[in-house]
Scaffold this motif. Structure first.
Motif, mmCIF file in Angstrom:
data_model
loop_
_atom_site.group_PDB
_atom_site.id
_atom_site.type_symbol
_atom_site.label_atom_id
_atom_site.label_comp_id
_atom_site.label_asym_id
_atom_site.label_seq_id
_atom_site.Cartn_x
_atom_site.Cartn_y
_atom_site.Cartn_z
ATOM 1 N N LYS A 197 0.680 -1.285 -0.015
ATOM 2 C CA LYS A 197 -0.098 -0.068 0.031
ATOM 3 C C LYS A 197 1.091 1.196 0.033
ATOM 4 O O LYS A 197 0.537 2.281 -0.693
ATOM 5 N N ILE A 198 2.173 1.202 0.692
ATOM 6 C CA ILE A 198 2.775 2.473 0.726
ATOM 7 C C ILE A 198 3.406 2.886 -0.785
ATOM 8 O O ILE A 198 3.677 3.733 -1.066
ATOM 9 N N GLU A 199 3.933 1.489 -1.267
ATOM 10 C CA GLU A 199 4.591 1.675 -2.528
ATOM 11 C C GLU A 199 3.688 2.172 -3.768
ATOM 12 O O GLU A 199 3.680 3.153 -4.295
ATOM 13 N N GLU A 201 3.564 6.007 -5.557
ATOM 14 C CA GLU A 201 3.283 6.487 -6.944
ATOM 15 C C GLU A 201 2.341 7.134 -7.269
ATOM 16 O O GLU A 201 2.595 7.983 -8.178
ATOM 17 N N LYS A 202 1.176 7.040 -6.664
ATOM 18 C CA LYS A 202 -0.069 7.785 -6.825
ATOM 19 C C LYS A 202 0.530 9.473 -6.467
ATOM 20 O O LYS A 202 0.076 10.489 -7.068
ATOM 21 N N LYS A 203 1.481 9.687 -5.377
ATOM 22 C CA LYS A 203 1.912 10.994 -5.016
ATOM 23 C C LYS A 203 2.968 11.600 -5.939
ATOM 24 O O LYS A 203 2.781 12.975 -6.292
ATOM 25 N N THR A 214 3.167 3.308 7.501
ATOM 26 C CA THR A 214 4.765 3.384 7.896
ATOM 27 C C THR A 214 4.573 3.068 9.351
ATOM 28 O O THR A 214 5.324 2.053 9.918
ATOM 29 N N LYS A 215 3.793 3.598 10.309
ATOM 30 C CA LYS A 215 3.756 3.515 11.693
ATOM 31 C C LYS A 215 3.455 2.273 11.902
ATOM 32 O O LYS A 215 3.946 1.321 12.816
#
Length: 646
Positions: free
Chosen positions: A328-330, A334-336, A409-410
């Motif tokens: 989900k972070i990756e 990419e969306k950012k 992340t947390k």
């Protein structure tokens, strides 16, 4: 009400193709040889109004038949009559016809049944309304009585004739009035207890029948009991009683001796049972301790293995969740990056004007400078507003992505910490399992004799075994049991003889009871037969009153409402007598005259008249005048029907 037949028309009815008779409401003679259709006219008249023929049959054929006696199809069978009812004309018409249908795909029609249509005064009408109209003029039962001289005596049950005659007589005398005329009737009234005469008569008859049936069984039962009596014997019952008492005393002594022996044997069996129980308990104790010892390490290993499996499962679940959050972070990163790119594209957008925007769409002329500036300003405002809106949307979506990135992340940091702790616990558990398996391999055999409880149980068994060795052998009671059986058999024989004495006495008492009962039943039957005689006398008195009242209403016929039996009893009936001769025994002429006499009385009683059909009228020389229309069916040599109005 006065009903006369004015006209009758038949079409295709029982072989008559077409026939129209004008009665004109007058007496009419219809002449013709046998089988020319005279009775058919009466059949048609009855069918038109009541769906029946002159013999009161509902199931009869009205169709015209061919030479092979098969119905001729496609014909309409009609009867139409005009009645004069109290001077008013009413026309009734009924038609029976076949229904033929042609099914899909077939060339020929198929017969599917019949239908009947009805008219009153030429107006089509439903069957229900048709019948209601007829019944409003004259009920079917009354119509039959006043139109057919033979109906009263040949069609009605005697009970129906009797009820009708009682109504005609007009007598109002009640049963209570008759019961109060004689003393024996008063006793009868008290015994009736509110029942009707008929109901009480049934009660008395039923009781007499039941009592006689019961009485018939008593002599047979007395004979059966008498045959069981012992008529010749010389038995000393006192001596038998003394022998029985002596045998019972001997039996008690034997049973006491057997009880003492059995008590000692029971004590010995108790000690032996305690020894067996102690040995079983020792074996159970040894098995229990050995099982506990062998299961000690196994149970701990099972628990540790379960703990290991649980830790490994938790580690796998945490690792799966960590991988999902990393993905989900990756995806959000990419969306950012795409949003940064989109922000740059929106920021670099510039406004370009279309020359046609400054030309009037109507006259095709270019706007003046002020108008152009106004349009430019509007375009610039809309452009800047749209650009700002796009940037705000990008910014808002970027903030949402940042929140998710921070959250995932947390979460990953916490998951990695928990995975590290679980791996540490798993390592400790594996060490414990390894140590326990080594200890299990080094374990030596278990020594049960080292336990104090085991030694105590061994001592208890040794003490009980010593007691069992010192037990004396039990006394044999076989001889006592055999002697006891002999005495019991002797007592049974004595009891059988004594029971015979009691049975004989009870049998004699029962015989006397049955004789007394037979006498009581006979008296009860006599009392009930007296009641029955009183009921017959009541019926005779009532019927005599009714006969006198009824017979006064007729000129030719008389009626007998009860018949005297050979035994003097009365049987209710309703016999028609013509000059003292039963109706069934007189000739046809007298039967017709008797029927006309009855109809004449019925017409007066109901104040209603209708056409009277007299079949075989030729057998009567002359009939007395009647205030109604008479249609005479007369057998002659005429080959065709001939009508003559009088």
């Amino acid at each position: 009400m006065e009903i006369k037949l004015f006209n009758l028309r038949l079409k295709n009815f029982k072989g008559i193709k077409e026939l129209n008779i004008d009665f004109g409401g007058k007496n009419t003679n219809i002449y013709g040889a046998n089988a020319t259709g005279k009775t058919t006219i009466f059949d048609a008249f009855k069918w038109l109004f009541f769906d029946k023929d002159s013999n009161d049959r509902k199931d009869f054929n009205i169709k015209t038949l061919d030479k092979n006696n098969d119905p001729i199809h496609y014909l309409e069978h009609e009867v139409e009559a005009t009645l004069i009812v109290d001077g008013q004309d009413i026309t009734f018409k009924k038609m029976l016809q076949e229904k033929w249908v042609k099914k899909r795909g077939q060339e020929q029609q198929e017969f599917s049944g019949h239908e009947t249509n009805y008219w009153i005064d030429e107006v089509p009408i439903k069957k229900k309304d048709y019948e209601e109209k007829i019944n409003s003029l004259i009920p079917e039962s009354l119509f039959k009585l006043i139109t057919d001289p033979s109906y009263f005596n040949n069609q009605l049950k005697w009970t129906e004739r009797r009820e009708l005659l009682i109504n005609i007589s007009g007598t109002t005398i009640s049963d209570d009035e008759i019961l109060d005329t004689k003393e024996e009737f008063k006793t009868l009234k008290n015994n009736m207890q509110g029942r009707s005469i008929e109901d009480y008569k049934k009660v008395v008859q039923a009781k007499i029948k039941d009592l006689k049936q019961e009485k018939e069984t008593i002599p047979v039962r007395i004979d059966e009991l008498t045959n069981t009596l012992i008529t010749e014997h010389d038995i000393d019952y006192d001596k038998i009683e003394k022998d029985k008492a002596k045998a019972n005393e001997q039996l008690q002594q034997i049973e006491a001796t057997m009880t003492n022996i059995q008590t000692k044997a029971a004590e010995n069996m108790k000690i032996a049972g305690e020894l067996t129980k102690a040995k079983n308990e020792l074996e159970d104790f040894k098995l229990k301790k050995q099982t506990e010892h062998s299961q000690k390490y196994s149970l701990e290993l099972v628990n540790l293995e379960n703990e290991k499996n649980l830790l490994e499962s938790k580690i796998r679940n945490k690792q799966t969740e960590d991988s999902e959050r990393k993905l989900k972070i990756e995806q959000d990163q990419e969306k950012k990056a795409e949003l940064y790119k989109k922000w740059d594209e929106v920021s670099k957008l510039t406004l370009e004007f279309d020359p046609n925007s400054f030309v009037c769409p109507t006259c095709k002329r270019e706007y003046d400078t002020d108008k152009k500036e106004e349009i430019k300003k509007q375009f610039e405002d809309n452009f800047n507003l749209h650009k700002k809106s796009e940037q705000e949307a990008i910014n808002k979506e970027g903030q949402t992505i940042n929140i998710r990135l921070d959250e995932n992340t947390k979460a990953r940091e916490q998951l990695q910490k928990e995975i590290e702790e679980l791996n540490s616990k798993l390592k400790e558990t594996n060490i414990k399992i390894e140590e326990l398996e080594k200890a299990k391999e080094k374990n030596v055999d278990f020594d049960i004799t080292s336990l104090p409880e085991y030694n105590e149980k061994i001592k208890e068994i040794e003490i009980l075994e010593e007691k069992v060795k010192n037990i004396a052998s039990g006394e044999d009671i076989t001889n006592l049991q055999n002697r006891k059986a002999e005495i019991n058999e002797e007592i049974n024989k004595l009891n059988k003889t004594l029971n015979e004495k009691e049975t004989q006495e009870k049998t004699k008492e029962r015989i006397e009871e049955l004789k007394d009962k037979e006498e009581t039943i006979s008296k009860n039957i006599q009392d009930l037969e007296s009641q029955q005689f009183a009921l017959e006398e009541f019926t005779k008195t009532k019927v005599e009153l009714l006969e006198n009242a009824i017979n006064s209403k007729f000129e030719i016929v008389k009626f007998r409402l009860f018949d005297v039996q050979i035994n003097g009893g009365l049987v209710e009936c309703c016999d028609t007598l013509v000059n003292g001769v039963p109706y069934s025994d007189v000739n046809n002429a007298h039967k017709i005259l008797a029927g006309l006499d009855i109809i004449s009385t019925l017409i007066k009683f109901y104040n209603t008249s209708a056409p009277i059909f007299i079949d075989n009228r030729e057998s009567i020389n002359e009939i007395y005048n009647m205030d109604t229309q008479i249609i005479s069916l007369i057998v002659t040599t005429d080959s065709k029907l001939r009508m003559e109005a009088m």
